[in-house]
Structures are given as structure tokens and as C-alpha cells.
Enzyme design. Structure first.
Site, mmCIF file in Angstrom:
data_model
loop_
_atom_site.group_PDB
_atom_site.id
_atom_site.type_symbol
_atom_site.label_atom_id
_atom_site.label_comp_id
_atom_site.label_asym_id
_atom_site.label_seq_id
_atom_site.Cartn_x
_atom_site.Cartn_y
_atom_site.Cartn_z
ATOM 1 N N HIS A 165 34.467 40.979 50.250
ATOM 2 C CA HIS A 165 33.857 40.785 51.569
ATOM 3 C C HIS A 165 34.886 40.639 52.673
ATOM 4 O O HIS A 165 34.549 40.228 53.778
ATOM 5 C CB HIS A 165 32.932 39.557 51.549
ATOM 6 N N ASP A 204 33.172 38.524 46.451
ATOM 7 C CA ASP A 204 32.930 37.757 47.677
ATOM 8 C C ASP A 204 34.180 37.859 48.539
ATOM 9 O O ASP A 204 34.903 38.849 48.457
ATOM 10 C CB ASP A 204 32.558 36.312 47.342
#
Length: 532
Positions: A363, A340
Site C-alpha cells: 500500500h 499492507d
């Protein structure tokens, strides 16, 4: 025997006793003869000559002299009046016993009693000195199988009472530790958690009850440091979707694992700090977290350096570092690989400085999502510079939910190098991590966002600005942007802008012609900023 023979015998005895007396006197009285050239102190001796030791007489030595001299005089039929010098010598020897024994060379008291005293002094805590509490001394086994949670609790309880103490987790051992909280606020300040070994999380569902939000937690402390070359391993594969399978229809909200047990649906953060001031994390590694690796909530004056987070790119919701309601944070010289956001900056954060960070997979570095469930979010004074991104979903991103309020302002992204990043630059005010989200007119205001010297390659789109219809983004500036497609012979999507206002300070590659120059005409922006 005759008079002559008796005299000869007495002379022989005289010679033997004289020899003994002379030898003992030399050995025992030597320092006395040099008394004027030494200054003896209870703990040290300052020499003024090359000789380095003076020894005083013990009581046994004095007794030996008295008996020997008396016997000598009797056997030799010597009168007291004729041996005043000898008794003067004995008197001096007796007086010398009042001097302490010293060693100039060693600077310490001499004798077994003094050595014992030194050991007792060493056993007492010294003023200003720190104390170390090794978890092995409190019953930890460190074999990776025995539950060492109680030993960690006991070591912390002892360290908590001592300012600037150290909890030691030694290298060469693996410690199985269940959910644990190292809590203040009654602890002394400036405690150090020295992590050189490895801590692993339990993989049995029974250790987690109905579900916990964190595994290891430090709360309400002043001056807490975690440092070392050790590792915290969340063993998160039993929680992730690629090993367990999540059943959203399960009534008890659990995750069924391949091992046949059930893990709670709530996944824990590996390491969380809450309500603490003066937090330092340096050198350690957190890997395979069930969810976020490192989290700071309601903390101030935070420093993270030399830190590593490592989880597979497809591990869900495994943020590297998560900041929430925290101020005055510096993150530097850090490597983050996760599933993430490498760094996630949430509501209530200000004065955040991130530099020299290596991100990927993951991310990217994100502000948000903000404003979820119509909440208010205020974020300001954020700087991200000298960062590298490899194979990430986004590079630098701001994401907000529809329906929120508050503001994001005073943000600088500079000197960012991207490599095969899907979308290097993004503002998304329509963020939704569910299948669909309700359209709403209110939004978190976004203003004063600066992008400087962002270079590298992208795989989907170089720039994506999707701002609110009712509250457009304002004050967005771009300078020295050079982003190239990884597929030179295949044209990918170009820059996208929606309700985004600002300024192009230099030419960009590709050209970002969709940016609206100037300020938005729509009202409402200032009220959001003022509410923060």
C-alpha cells in the site's frame, strides 16, 4: 689377561663413554654455549643470532652426566684432582637448569606443561572479548519439527549476562520456535543475535493460546543487533483470509482453518522491538508474517538496512515495517513486499529518515492512520527519498481519522519513482477502514508537506488531497511532479483537492490546478501544533 690387555679394555670403555658424554653434551648443552646471545623472557625469546632455540637441561640429564662422569673416572682410574675441568663442566650444566625453556621461532613456552597452561588460558574469557552462545549447544535440534523454544530461552539467558555477547542461530538448520520474549532490562548491553539459519512459527492453534500480539519480541534492551543472512518465517497462510476463513460472528473470536483447527482472532506481529535504544536490524528476511513483519514501539536510535519483508499482496494487514512512538530511525537499502503499508509511521514518531527503499506489492509508504478513536497523534520531521513503488495501492500517503487531534508537520517526499501505482500522492483526512465512519469536526492538523520529483505511472488518480473542512491542510508544496496514466488512450481521473492550501513551485504533469494558493483563513490549526 695381563696388564696390556687390561689397559686396552679400559681404553675401549673410555672411548665409548667419551662418545656418549660428547653426544649428550652437544644435544643438551648447545644452548648454554650460546647463552650470551639470547635474552629469555617467560613468554618469548628475543634472538640476536640466526639460531632460534635454546634448551635447558632437565634433572635427568644432570643425573646422567654425574653418573656417567663418575663411572668414567672410576673405570679409567682417574683422580679428581686431575679432572677439575670435567667437574667445572658438570657444575655449569647444573647452573643452566635454572633457565626457562623458550622457543624464539614459536614465541611460546616449550614443553607439555606449558601447552596445558595455554589451553587453560584459552578456556577463560579474556577481558574485552565477546562470547558466543550457539542455540545448538543448549539443546536445539534444528530439524524444523522439534520445538526449540526452550533452547533459545536458555541461550539468551546465558548471553544476557555477558556484554557484547552473541546468540548464534547457525545456517543449515530450521528451528521451530513458539512465542518468545528476549527481555531486558537486566541484560548487559550490545548483544548480537546472529541469525544465519531459519526460524519458523508453529501453525497449530495450541501454541498461541487465546491470541498474542507478537511472536518474537525483544524488550527493554540497550544496544541490540539482529543481523545475518537468515530468515524468520511466520507461516502466515494459516491466518490469512485466503487460507483460513474469518467468521466475525464467532463468539470466541477465532479463525477456522482448513486444517480443522481454530486460530485465535488476534494475529501476531512476527518481530517486535519494544522500549529499546540502539537497535540494529540488518541483512535478515522476514516472510509470510501473520500480521506486521517488523515493528518498533517506543524505541530510539534505530537502524534498518539490507532488510527484506516478503508476503503476498493479498495477505491482510501484513505491514512491512511499522513504527510507533519511536524517534531517530533510519531505514535504508530495504526491499518490502507485503499486503499492507510497506512502511507505516504512526503516532509519536519523529526524526524518521527513509531512503533507497523498494516497495511493492503493498500500500506504499504511509503516515497514519492517526487519530483513531479520538486520540491525539503527533508526527514530525519525516523524510522519504530515493524510493521506488511498483503495483502499490498508493505511493506516499498521509491518512488520519476524523475526530482526532495533534499534528503532522515537516514532511518531505522526494525522488520517488512509481510504476502502475493506483494513487501516487495522497492526503486523506477522512480515512476509514470500516464500512462507514461517523462525521466529526475535529481532526489531526496537516501542515508543511513537501513533494519533490515524483515521477512515473498511475492506474486510477495521480493526486488525491482530501482535507478536513474545519482544519484544512496547509503548507503543501509540489515541485517537478510528472505522473502519466498507464492507459494512454483512456482518460483516468484527474487530480483532486479539497481544503488543501499551499504552493506549486513548478509546472506539474498533469496540472494540479485544484490546489488553493496561500494559507487557509480558518483558525484552529496553530493550537493543534502547539499541543504537540
Amino acid at each position: 689377561m695381563g696388564i696390556f690387555g687390561l689397559k686396552m679394555k679400559r681404553i675401549a670403555i673410555f672411548q665409548v663413554l667419551a662418545s656418549l658424554l660428547y653426544s649428550t653434551c652437544v644435544n643438551s648443552c648447545f644452548g648454554l654455549l650460546y647463552l650470551p646471545i639470547y635474552r629469555c623472557h617467560p613468554t618469548y625469546l628475543v634472538p640476536t643470532d640466526h639460531r632460534n632455540r635454546r634448551t635447558h637441561l632437565s634433572f635427568s640429564s644432570i643425573l646422567f652426566f654425574f653418573v656417567t662422569s663418575s663411572t668414567f673416572m672410576k673405570m679409567c682410574r682417574v683422580k679428581l684432582t686431575n679432572n677439575v675441568a670435567l667437574f667445572v663442566l658438570i657444575g655449569l650444566l647444573f647452573l643452566s637448569s635454572s633457565f626457562e625453556v623458550c622457543s624464539a621461532r614459536e614465541g611460546k613456552h616449550w614443553g607439555s606443561n606449558k601447552a596445558s597452561s595455554r589451553r587453560q588460558m584459552a578456556a577463560r574469557p579474556r577481558a574485552g572479548s565477546s562470547a558466543t552462545f550457539n542455540v545448538l549447544d543448549y539443546g536445539a535440534r534444528g530439524d524444523g519439527r522439534t520445538d526449540d523454544t526452550k533452547a533459545f530461552v536458555a541461550a539468551w539467558a546465558a548471553a544476557c549476562k555477558v556484554e557484547a555477547s552473541t546468540v548464534m542461530v547457525p545456517s543449515g538448520s530450521v528451528f521451530l520456535v513458539g512465542p518468545i520474549s528476549f527481555s531486558g532490562p537486566n541484560c548487559q548491553p550490545n548483544i548480537v543475535f546472529q541469525l544465519d539459519g531459519k526460524i519458523i512459527a508453529p501453525t497449530s492453534s495450541g501454541a498461541w493460546g487465546s491470541g498474542l500480539l507478537q511472536w518474537i519480541e525483544f524488550t527493554k534492551l540497550k544496544g541490540i543487533t539482529i543481523r545475518g543472512k537468515g530468515t524468520i518465517d511466520g507461516q502466515g497462510s494459516v491466518w490469512w483470509n485466503d487460507s483460513p476463513t474469518f467468521d466475525p460472528k464467532a463468539e470466541d473470536g477465532t479463525i477456522s482453518t482448513e486444517l480443522g483447527g481454530k486460530m485465535p482472532g488476534t494475529k501476531p506481529t512476527a518481530l517486535r522491538f519494544y522500549g529499546s535504544d540502539g537497535v540494529i536490524v540488518t541483512g535478515i528476511t522476514i516472510q509470510n508474517s501473520a500480521q506486521t513483519h517488523l515493528k518498533f514501539d517506543a524505541c530510539t536510535s534505530v537502524q534498518v538496512s539490507g532488510f527484506s519483508a516478503s508476503s503476498p499482496g493479498n495477505s491482510p494487514n501484513t505491514d512491512g515495517i511499522h513504527l510507533q512512538n519511536s524517534q531517530d530511525v533510519v531505514i535504508s537499502s530495504t526491499t518490502l513486499a507485503c499486503g499492507d503499508d510497506c512502511v507505516s509511521i504512526q503516532a509519536g514518531c519523529s526524526n524518521i529518515y527513509i531512503h533507497d527503499v523498494n516497495c511493492g506489492p503493498g500500500h506504499g509508504i504511509s503516515i497514519g492512520g492517526l487519530g483513531r478513536d479520538n486520540s491525539k497523534a503527533c508526527v514530525s520531521n519525516i523524510t522519504v527519498r530515493d524510493a521506488t513503488m511498483q503495483n502499490t495501492l498508493t505511493g506516499v500517503r498521509i491518512k488520519t481519522w476524523q475526530g482526532g487531534s495533534g499534528a503532522v508537520q515537516q514532511v518531505m517526499f522526494s525522488n520517488i519513482q512509481v510504476s502502475e501505482v493506483e494513487t501516487p500522492i495522497m492526503i486523506d483526512q477522512f480515512y476509514c477502514d470500516k464500512g462507514s465512519c461517523k462525521n466529526q469536526s475535529s481532526a489531526v492538523a496537516v501542515s508543511g508537506i513537501n513533494y519533490v520529483n515524483i515521477r512515473g505511472t498511475y492506474t486510477v488518480q495521480p493526486v488525491h488531497f482530501a482535507c478536513s473542512d474545519s482544519l484544512p491542510c496547509s503548507g503543501v508544496t509540489l515541485s517537478t511532479i510528472e505522473l502519466k496514466s498507464v492507459q494512454e488512450n483512456h482518460r483516468l481521473g484527474g487530480p483532486f483537492c479539497w481544503e488543501t492550501y499551499g504552493e506549486l513551485k513548478t509546472a506539474t504533469e498533469p496540472p494540479i490546478n485544484c490546489l488553493e494558493i496561500g494559507k487557509p483563513s480558518k483558525a484552529g490549526t496553530h493550537s493543534n501544533f502547539e499541543s504537540c
